[in-house]
Design an enzyme around this catalytic site. Structure first.
Site: not given
Length: 182
Positions: A9-11, A14
């Site tokens: 996930v990017s952040t 999430q």
């Protein structure tokens, strides 16, 4: 001969849970994960995954954009996997490296993932430019003079830059900038 999963996930806002559940349901005996932008290939989980994979294993991901954001990154990864006799598949997209047509489809998906990333960057830059014109984007507020004075005082007392940063709750880069400006 094992299925090994990779989730990203990017952040930190999430959750990896859905991807991990899908990978385990697909038979993955181990799942590596990262919380980091996909445009970087220097991710700890990905590095550990690549070191863990063995000949005959299958790398399983949920979607192409979870492992690569550019065509070049994906092609380099696929080449590295093929050289090590490691298969590759994505659960939500009917791709693998088993045939020429599946490889072509894989490359097309990578093109769209890279396109999406570039469009997102363009929109972000347009938003920042518009905010600057409207006077709403001014960057981070400068550190107060009292913090700058404390930095200089601690440094004069031979306190390390890392210790100064920790003590004052600022970055090492901020400490260096204050010291450079004095």
């Amino acid at each position: 001969m094992s299925k090994i999963g990779y989730a990203r996930v990017s952040t930190s806002d999430q959750s990896l849970d859905v991807q991990i559940e899908k990978l385990k349901a697909a038979g993955c005996s181990k799942v590596f994960s990262d919380t980091a932008t996909g445009s970087s290939t220097n991710r700890e989980g990905l590095v550990n995954l690549m070191a863990y994979l063995r000949s005959g294993d299958t790398l399983v991901i949920t979607r192409i954009d979870r492992i690569a954001r550019s065509v070049l990154d994906l092609q380099q990864l696929i080449k590295q996997l093929q050289e090590q006799d490691i298969a590759f598949s994505a659960l939500e997209q009917p791709v693998s490296t088993d045939s020429a047509s599946e490889k072509a489809f894989l490359d097309m998906l990578a093109v769209f993932a890279e396109f999406e990333l570039n469009i997102r960057r363009e929109r972000q830059l347009e938003g920042i430019t518009a905010a600057k014109k409207a006077g709403k984007y001014k960057g981070r507020k400068p550190l107060s003079e009292s913090v700058a004075t404390q930095v200089k005082q601690l440094y004069a007392e031979r306190t390390s830059v890392s210790s100064i940063a920790r003590t004052l709750g600022i970055s090492r880069n901020s400490v260096y900038k204050i010291l450079k400006s004095s």
